[in-house]
Motif scaffolding. Structure first.
Motif, short mmCIF file in Angstrom:
data_model
loop_
_atom_site.label_atom_id
_atom_site.label_comp_id
_atom_site.label_asym_id
_atom_site.label_seq_id
_atom_site.Cartn_x
_atom_site.Cartn_y
_atom_site.Cartn_z
N THR A 133 6.76 6.85 -11.96
CA THR A 133 7.52 5.77 -11.61
C THR A 133 7.65 4.78 -12.92
O THR A 133 8.54 4.39 -13.42
CB THR A 133 7.21 5.11 -10.57
N ASP B 72 3.19 3.24 0.59
CA ASP B 72 2.20 2.77 1.77
C ASP B 72 3.18 2.28 2.97
O ASP B 72 3.02 2.44 3.98
CB ASP B 72 1.32 1.61 1.31
N ARG C 211 6.92 -1.80 -5.98
CA ARG C 211 5.98 -0.89 -6.23
C ARG C 211 4.86 -0.91 -5.14
O ARG C 211 4.77 -1.93 -4.38
CB ARG C 211 5.33 -1.85 -7.56
N SER D 8 4.06 9.99 -2.88
CA SER D 8 4.62 9.22 -4.09
C SER D 8 4.89 9.97 -5.07
O SER D 8 4.59 11.21 -5.14
CB SER D 8 3.38 8.37 -4.75
N GLU E 218 10.11 10.62 -6.12
CA GLU E 218 9.56 11.02 -4.99
C GLU E 218 10.00 12.21 -4.53
O GLU E 218 9.46 13.04 -3.77
CB GLU E 218 9.53 9.85 -4.01
N1 ASP Z 1 6.13 5.49 -6.92
C1 ASP Z 1 6.20 4.18 -6.46
C2 ASP Z 1 5.38 3.20 -7.28
O1 ASP Z 1 4.80 3.77 -8.38
C3 ASP Z 1 5.87 3.95 -5.12
C4 ASP Z 1 4.30 4.25 -4.72
O2 ASP Z 1 3.66 4.97 -5.59
O3 ASP Z 1 3.86 3.93 -3.84
O4 ASP Z 1 5.41 2.22 -7.32
#
Ligand code: ASP
Ligand code: ADP
Ligand code: MG
Length: 403
Positions: free
Chosen positions: A46, A153, A149, A40, A73
């Motif tokens: 994010t 995963d 979000r 991530s 990412e």
């Molecule tokens: N970076 C993205 C988020 O914060 C995806 C993830 O972390 O799974 O939603």
């Protein structure tokens, strides 16, 4: 030799030291195995990127939003590949597009349509550790997309399904799936195993330890998922097919969701076609409605209330104001200070009176229930947000999940 997919979440790669420590953990797993590592964005990157976009315009264009968010990412994959190389290992990073992760064109919530994973396979065959950017893909129009979000995963599970990995390990800041969010209920218990269906309900009802679409995917393709700690080596929780013993437990876990809002249309004329018009308009905007309650009508008028993700609430209210005028409804109101608490367990299929126990527990704490919904293996209540922690703890106690 096993083929393993490992995924490290934002808090596991929050700074350079953590990236290096993840590299050491990956290195330790390479002996005799092939590895794909999905990562991530670092820490709260994010959230910060979303904050930047909102400072520029109130409602950023979704395509540009994806262009922005996908950068998070990309930073991590490069740093992790460098850290692995620094340990003398052969590693190569790939963006979602390079890994062959194709999606539809629904920017910011794209769905995976296909994974070719050709370059991933070639790199594995060449003896390299493959590092893939989570959360992102590419559409048929060659546009960068993101998967919603928590979407890393899903990247991990989808890649595991595509390459037929032996296991998909989700490394995070808790050491498994607990009977409730351990940050709210300190005495919550780690589960050794949980069925796909229960995990799917827990995730869609707010337990963000796994993104719900990743669980759907894992169930569909039978990917064994192991949720475990980045910082400890203890075994975590195996998300797997249901076995007959699982039904012995009535309630497996408590989930809560603070990310919804309630919208009410008051004084709606009670005639056929109105609900279709209201919810048709909402779904035309790609917004998913969760709970719906329509009051019994009085004098030919009724109220319709429903919940939507809080981020979508402004759009819903703005569009419904037009619809309300057209159908002759009185007004559109909303409430952002709500939360949803849920009990989840496959045992509910064979036990009765579970919902009543839940309602009694909430009433003992003086918590008023605004809306209720049920599924075969879950019961959810919408309550006032300020009571959510109290409600989760009370339900955890009532269903004796700590023992
Ligand atoms: N970076 C993205 C988020 O914060 C995806 C993830 O972390 O799974 O939603
Ligand atoms: P990552 O950044 O690794 O993807 P997330 O923050 O998305 O991690 O998910 C981990 C968090 O999920 C935990 O810190 C915890 O607060 C929360 N959580 C909610 N419900 C549960 C639960 N039932 N079991 C474990 N963690 C949970
Ligand atoms: Mg997550």
């Amino acid at each position: 030799m096993a083929l393993i997919v490992q995924k490290y979440g934002g808090s596991s790669v929050a700074d350079v030291e953590k990236v290096k420590s993840v590299a050491r953990r990956v290195a330790a797993a390479t002996a005799g195995n092939q590895l794909i590592v999905v990562v991530s964005a670092m820490g709260k990157t994010t959230d910060s990127l979303i904050g930047l976009a909102n400072q520029v315009v109130p409602a950023p264009d979704p395509r540009e939003m994806d262009m922005l968010l996908a950068t998070g990412e990309q930073v991590t994959i490069a740093l992790l590949a460098m850290a692995l190389q620094g340990l003398g290992l052969r590693a190569r990073s790939f963006t979602g597009a390079q890994a062959g992760l194709r999606t539809d064109d629904a920017h910011t919530k794209a769905r995976i349509t296909q994974i070719t994973a050709e370059r991933v396979r070639r790199a594995l065959d060449a003896g390299e550790i493959v590092v893939v950017a989570g959360f992102q893909g590419v559409s048929d129009a060659d546009e960068i997309t993101t998967l919603g979000r928590g979407g890393s995963d899903l990247t991990a599970v989808a890649l595991a399904a595509a390459v037929k990995a032996d296991v998909c390990e989700i490394y995070t800041d808790v050491d498994g799936v607990y009977t409730a969010d351990p940050n709210i209920v300190p005495e919550a218990k780690k589960l050794d195993r949980i069925s796909y269906d229960e995990m799917l309900e827990m995730a869609s009802l707010g337990a963000k330890v796994l993104q719900s679409r990743s669980v759907e995917f894992a169930k569909k393709y039978g990917v064994p998922v192991h949720v475990r700690s980045t910082f400890k080596s203890d075994p975590g929780t195996l998300v797997t097919r249901e076995d007959p013993n699982m039904e012995a437990v009535v309630v497996t876990g408590i989930a809560h969701d603070r990310g919804q809002a309630k919208v009410t249309i008051r004084g709606v004329p009670d005639r056929p076609g109105i609900a279709a018009q209201v919810f048709g308009t909402v779904s035309d905007h790609g917004i998913v409605v969760d709970m719906i309650v329509q009051n019994v009508s009085r004098d030919g008028l009724s109220d319709i209330s429903f919940t939507v993700p809080r981020g979508d609430r402004p759009t819903v209210v703005a569009t419904l104001e037009d619809v309300a005028t057209k159908i002759g409804a009185e007004s559109v109101t909303y409430d952002d200070r709500i939360a949803k608490v849920s009990i989840v367990g496959v045992g509910m299929r064979s036990h009765s009176g579970v919902a009543a126990r839940m309602f009694r527990a909430l009433s003992r704490e003086g918590v008023n229930i605004h809306m209720i919904s049920t599924s075969e293996i879950a019961v959810s209540c919408v309550i006032e947000d300020k009571y959510v922690e109290l409600a989760v703890r009370a339900l955890h106690d009532t269903f004796e999940l700590a023992v």
